[in-house]
Design a protein around this motif. Sequence first.
Motif, PDB file in Angstrom:
ATOM      1  N   ASN A  60      -1.978  -1.174  12.824  1.00  0.00           N
ATOM      2  CA  ASN A  60      -2.762  -1.207  11.589  1.00  0.00           C
ATOM      3  C   ASN A  60      -3.099   0.208  11.123  1.00  0.00           C
ATOM      4  O   ASN A  60      -3.005   0.520   9.926  1.00  0.00           O
ATOM      5  CB  ASN A  60      -4.042  -2.025  11.823  1.00  0.00           C
ATOM      6  N   SER A  61      -3.441   1.086  12.056  1.00  0.00           N
ATOM      7  CA  SER A  61      -3.739   2.490  11.724  1.00  0.00           C
ATOM      8  C   SER A  61      -2.512   3.191  11.156  1.00  0.00           C
ATOM      9  O   SER A  61      -2.610   3.993  10.223  1.00  0.00           O
ATOM     10  CB  SER A  61      -4.230   3.241  12.969  1.00  0.00           C
ATOM     11  N   SER A  62      -1.342   2.864  11.746  1.00  0.00           N
ATOM     12  CA  SER A  62      -0.083   3.439  11.250  1.00  0.00           C
ATOM     13  C   SER A  62       0.198   2.977   9.825  1.00  0.00           C
ATOM     14  O   SER A  62       0.686   3.753   8.993  1.00  0.00           O
ATOM     15  CB  SER A  62       1.069   3.038  12.175  1.00  0.00           C
ATOM     16  N   LEU A  63      -0.136   1.729   9.538  1.00  0.00           N
ATOM     17  CA  LEU A  63       0.066   1.197   8.181  1.00  0.00           C
ATOM     18  C   LEU A  63      -0.836   1.899   7.170  1.00  0.00           C
ATOM     19  O   LEU A  63      -0.444   2.101   6.017  1.00  0.00           O
ATOM     20  CB  LEU A  63      -0.188  -0.311   8.151  1.00  0.00           C
ATOM     21  N   ILE A  64      -2.033   2.284   7.605  1.00  0.00           N
ATOM     22  CA  ILE A  64      -2.940   3.033   6.715  1.00  0.00           C
ATOM     23  C   ILE A  64      -2.281   4.353   6.321  1.00  0.00           C
ATOM     24  O   ILE A  64      -2.294   4.754   5.157  1.00  0.00           O
ATOM     25  CB  ILE A  64      -4.300   3.289   7.398  1.00  0.00           C
ATOM     26  N   GLY A  65      -1.680   5.030   7.309  1.00  0.00           N
ATOM     27  CA  GLY A  65      -0.979   6.284   7.042  1.00  0.00           C
ATOM     28  C   GLY A  65       0.185   6.093   6.094  1.00  0.00           C
ATOM     29  O   GLY A  65       0.405   6.897   5.174  1.00  0.00           O
ATOM     30  N   LEU A  66       0.943   5.020   6.303  1.00  0.00           N
ATOM     31  CA  LEU A  66       2.088   4.726   5.435  1.00  0.00           C
ATOM     32  C   LEU A  66       1.606   4.406   4.028  1.00  0.00           C
ATOM     33  O   LEU A  66       2.220   4.839   3.041  1.00  0.00           O
ATOM     34  CB  LEU A  66       2.891   3.551   6.003  1.00  0.00           C
ATOM     35  N   TYR A  67       0.513   3.668   3.925  1.00  0.00           N
ATOM     36  CA  TYR A  67      -0.061   3.351   2.603  1.00  0.00           C
ATOM     37  C   TYR A  67      -0.416   4.641   1.861  1.00  0.00           C
ATOM     38  O   TYR A  67      -0.072   4.820   0.687  1.00  0.00           O
ATOM     39  CB  TYR A  67      -1.302   2.464   2.755  1.00  0.00           C
ATOM     40  N   ASP A  68      -1.112   5.563   2.535  1.00  0.00           N
ATOM     41  CA  ASP A  68      -1.506   6.831   1.908  1.00  0.00           C
ATOM     42  C   ASP A  68      -0.280   7.611   1.444  1.00  0.00           C
ATOM     43  O   ASP A  68      -0.278   8.221   0.368  1.00  0.00           O
ATOM     44  CB  ASP A  68      -2.315   7.682   2.895  1.00  0.00           C
ATOM     45  N   TYR A  69       0.768   7.592   2.263  1.00  0.00           N
ATOM     46  CA  TYR A  69       2.020   8.292   1.931  1.00  0.00           C
ATOM     47  C   TYR A  69       2.663   7.685   0.685  1.00  0.00           C
ATOM     48  O   TYR A  69       3.060   8.404  -0.247  1.00  0.00           O
ATOM     49  CB  TYR A  69       2.961   8.216   3.131  1.00  0.00           C
ATOM     50  N   LEU A  70       2.775   6.353   0.650  1.00  0.00           N
ATOM     51  CA  LEU A  70       3.411   5.684  -0.490  1.00  0.00           C
ATOM     52  C   LEU A  70       2.580   5.834  -1.765  1.00  0.00           C
ATOM     53  O   LEU A  70       3.131   5.920  -2.869  1.00  0.00           O
ATOM     54  CB  LEU A  70       3.616   4.192  -0.179  1.00  0.00           C
ATOM     55  N   ALA A  71       1.258   5.867  -1.612  1.00  0.00           N
ATOM     56  CA  ALA A  71       0.368   6.001  -2.779  1.00  0.00           C
ATOM     57  C   ALA A  71       0.556   7.350  -3.466  1.00  0.00           C
ATOM     58  O   ALA A  71       0.331   7.480  -4.678  1.00  0.00           O
ATOM     59  CB  ALA A  71      -1.086   5.830  -2.343  1.00  0.00           C
ATOM     60  N   LYS A  72       0.996   8.352  -2.701  1.00  0.00           N
ATOM     61  CA  LYS A  72       1.168   9.701  -3.262  1.00  0.00           C
ATOM     62  C   LYS A  72       2.606   9.980  -3.693  1.00  0.00           C
ATOM     63  O   LYS A  72       2.905  11.065  -4.206  1.00  0.00           O
ATOM     64  CB  LYS A  72       0.744  10.747  -2.224  1.00  0.00           C
ATOM     65  N   LEU A  73       3.503   9.029  -3.460  1.00  0.00           N
ATOM     66  CA  LEU A  73       4.914   9.244  -3.798  1.00  0.00           C
ATOM     67  C   LEU A  73       5.109   9.460  -5.293  1.00  0.00           C
ATOM     68  O   LEU A  73       4.547   8.738  -6.118  1.00  0.00           O
ATOM     69  CB  LEU A  73       5.754   8.028  -3.378  1.00  0.00           C
ATOM     70  N   ASP A  74       5.930  10.434  -5.611  1.00  0.00           N
ATOM     71  CA  ASP A  74       6.265  10.693  -7.015  1.00  0.00           C
ATOM     72  C   ASP A  74       7.752  10.391  -7.203  1.00  0.00           C
ATOM     73  O   ASP A  74       8.600  11.266  -7.056  1.00  0.00           O
ATOM     74  CB  ASP A  74       5.952  12.155  -7.360  1.00  0.00           C
ATOM     75  N   THR A  75       8.050   9.131  -7.462  1.00  0.00           N
ATOM     76  CA  THR A  75       9.449   8.718  -7.639  1.00  0.00           C
ATOM     77  C   THR A  75       9.549   7.590  -8.659  1.00  0.00           C
ATOM     78  O   THR A  75       8.628   6.775  -8.779  1.00  0.00           O
ATOM     79  CB  THR A  75      10.062   8.255  -6.296  1.00  0.00           C
ATOM     80  N   GLU A  76      10.655   7.584  -9.384  1.00  0.00           N
ATOM     81  CA  GLU A  76      10.892   6.507 -10.349  1.00  0.00           C
ATOM     82  C   GLU A  76      11.775   5.405  -9.755  1.00  0.00           C
ATOM     83  O   GLU A  76      12.081   4.420 -10.413  1.00  0.00           O
ATOM     84  CB  GLU A  76      11.545   7.074 -11.615  1.00  0.00           C
ATOM     85  N   LEU A  77      12.165   5.595  -8.493  1.00  0.00           N
ATOM     86  CA  LEU A  77      13.073   4.641  -7.858  1.00  0.00           C
ATOM     87  C   LEU A  77      12.408   3.307  -7.544  1.00  0.00           C
ATOM     88  O   LEU A  77      13.040   2.253  -7.594  1.00  0.00           O
ATOM     89  CB  LEU A  77      13.626   5.236  -6.556  1.00  0.00           C
ATOM     90  N   VAL A  78      11.111   3.365  -7.203  1.00  0.00           N
ATOM     91  CA  VAL A  78      10.439   2.157  -6.735  1.00  0.00           C
ATOM     92  C   VAL A  78       8.937   2.240  -6.997  1.00  0.00           C
ATOM     93  O   VAL A  78       8.353   3.322  -6.962  1.00  0.00           O
ATOM     94  CB  VAL A  78      10.704   1.943  -5.219  1.00  0.00           C
ATOM     95  N   ASP A  79       8.336   1.072  -7.283  1.00  0.00           N
ATOM     96  CA  ASP A  79       6.881   0.941  -7.374  1.00  0.00           C
ATOM     97  C   ASP A  79       6.437  -0.119  -6.392  1.00  0.00           C
ATOM     98  O   ASP A  79       7.167  -1.091  -6.125  1.00  0.00           O
ATOM     99  CB  ASP A  79       6.460   0.529  -8.794  1.00  0.00           C
ATOM    100  N   PHE A  80       5.227   0.052  -5.860  1.00  0.00           N
ATOM    101  CA  PHE A  80       4.691  -0.898  -4.898  1.00  0.00           C
ATOM    102  C   PHE A  80       3.391  -1.511  -5.411  1.00  0.00           C
ATOM    103  O   PHE A  80       2.658  -0.877  -6.175  1.00  0.00           O
ATOM    104  CB  PHE A  80       4.417  -0.201  -3.559  1.00  0.00           C
ATOM    105  N   ASP A  81       3.139  -2.724  -4.963  1.00  0.00           N
ATOM    106  CA  ASP A  81       1.852  -3.362  -5.215  1.00  0.00           C
ATOM    107  C   ASP A  81       0.867  -2.811  -4.185  1.00  0.00           C
ATOM    108  O   ASP A  81       0.574  -3.441  -3.170  1.00  0.00           O
ATOM    109  CB  ASP A  81       1.991  -4.886  -5.094  1.00  0.00           C
ATOM    110  N   LEU A  82       0.377  -1.614  -4.473  1.00  0.00           N
ATOM    111  CA  LEU A  82      -0.457  -0.894  -3.513  1.00  0.00           C
ATOM    112  C   LEU A  82      -1.812  -1.568  -3.302  1.00  0.00           C
ATOM    113  O   LEU A  82      -2.388  -1.505  -2.211  1.00  0.00           O
ATOM    114  CB  LEU A  82      -0.652   0.552  -3.975  1.00  0.00           C
ATOM    115  N   LYS A  83      -2.301  -2.230  -4.346  1.00  0.00           N
ATOM    116  CA  LYS A  83      -3.595  -2.920  -4.226  1.00  0.00           C
ATOM    117  C   LYS A  83      -3.512  -4.022  -3.172  1.00  0.00           C
ATOM    118  O   LYS A  83      -4.383  -4.145  -2.302  1.00  0.00           O
ATOM    119  CB  LYS A  83      -3.997  -3.510  -5.581  1.00  0.00           C
ATOM    120  N   SER A  84      -2.440  -4.825  -3.236  1.00  0.00           N
ATOM    121  CA  SER A  84      -2.252  -5.902  -2.253  1.00  0.00           C
ATOM    122  C   SER A  84      -2.008  -5.329  -0.854  1.00  0.00           C
ATOM    123  O   SER A  84      -2.506  -5.866   0.142  1.00  0.00           O
ATOM    124  CB  SER A  84      -1.074  -6.790  -2.655  1.00  0.00           C
ATOM    125  N   PHE A  85      -1.226  -4.254  -0.794  1.00  0.00           N
ATOM    126  CA  PHE A  85      -0.925  -3.608   0.480  1.00  0.00           C
ATOM    127  C   PHE A  85      -2.218  -3.158   1.159  1.00  0.00           C
ATOM    128  O   PHE A  85      -2.471  -3.452   2.335  1.00  0.00           O
ATOM    129  CB  PHE A  85       0.024  -2.433   0.241  1.00  0.00           C
TER     130      PHE A  85
END
Length: 338
Positions: free
Chosen positions: A80-105
């Motif tokens: 779960n702690s690792s997922l928090i880190g991954l969430y923070d990483y994805l939230a800061k991503l600057d890419t047009e390739l993909v968007d995530f439902d970060l709120k649900s995540f």
Amino acid sequence: MEDIPQKHEVINWKLEQLLVFLQYCNYKESMKGPLFYAKILLFGEYGIIKDSKGLAIPFNSYKGALKSVKTLTGEAKKSNSSLIGLYDYLAKLDTELVDFDLKSFKSDIDNGMYFDSSIPQGYGVGSSGALVASIYDKYAINKITVLENLTRDKLLKLKEIFSIMESYFHGKSSGLDPLNSYLSLPILINSKENIEATGIPSQKEGKGAVFLLDSEQIGETEPMVSIFMNKMKNEGFRKMLSEEFSIHTDACIEDFLQGNMKSLFGNVKKLSKVVLKNFKPMIPSAFHKVWENGIQTNDYYLKLCGSGGGGYILGFTEDFEKAKNSLKDYKLELVYRF
């Protein structure tokens, strides 16, 4: 006239059916997400970084799925702690390739989500790849699904997305591990811009086998890749990579896909020799003699499984019983029979 079942037999049968149903309900409750499998890069380790061929296959003995619990403890809490880190990483991503439902995540993480996995970490069989595939599958908006027509462009886009996502874990990722886990299909890498799902020959109950040898050491990808990139500064190493390593790797892939097993073992032996000579830092020192022994006796041939440095070592043999006897002091795990 048919025998009429006794009353107690009917009751036992109904109890059996009820037990099966309850086990199914329990399974459904515990498995919150679909399963994602481990992968084995049969051929192409390091070479695919420099645009040579590779062949990866799913390995269904190990798998993982996203789950949730009310109270996190032990490995679930760590995940779960690792997922928090991954969430923070994805939230800061600057890419047009993909968007995530970060709120649900984020909400799911806060509610005790973790990745329940039997895939050993640091063993070269894609533990982080399976996790990345599961996150993309659940939270990517307008995701490319496994059910649609997977054109080369779509496969390359998926690979690029997964490369960006998995870089959180390794610093640099080809994206191949998550792609293999997501599709659960063998993947043939012809070059960086040319990948395709492929078929492999059906397994047979023959003597030959591909197996995993457990080094009982954890391997870390990033330091091994750094060693490789430093070696690439050497002209002689680059020449070896293109004139020996890549040629033997390509020949092994061709033989394997075509089912030319006699030729395959000859080429795997050549590849094993080249790896022992030029990739020694990636081979745990305790296995240098074991590696050499296989080449000298022809009982088995070893090669890297993933980046090396520990974890699993991949073995090929024309006679699995003979290989097991030669390697009786080590833990072996069967991958594929010839």
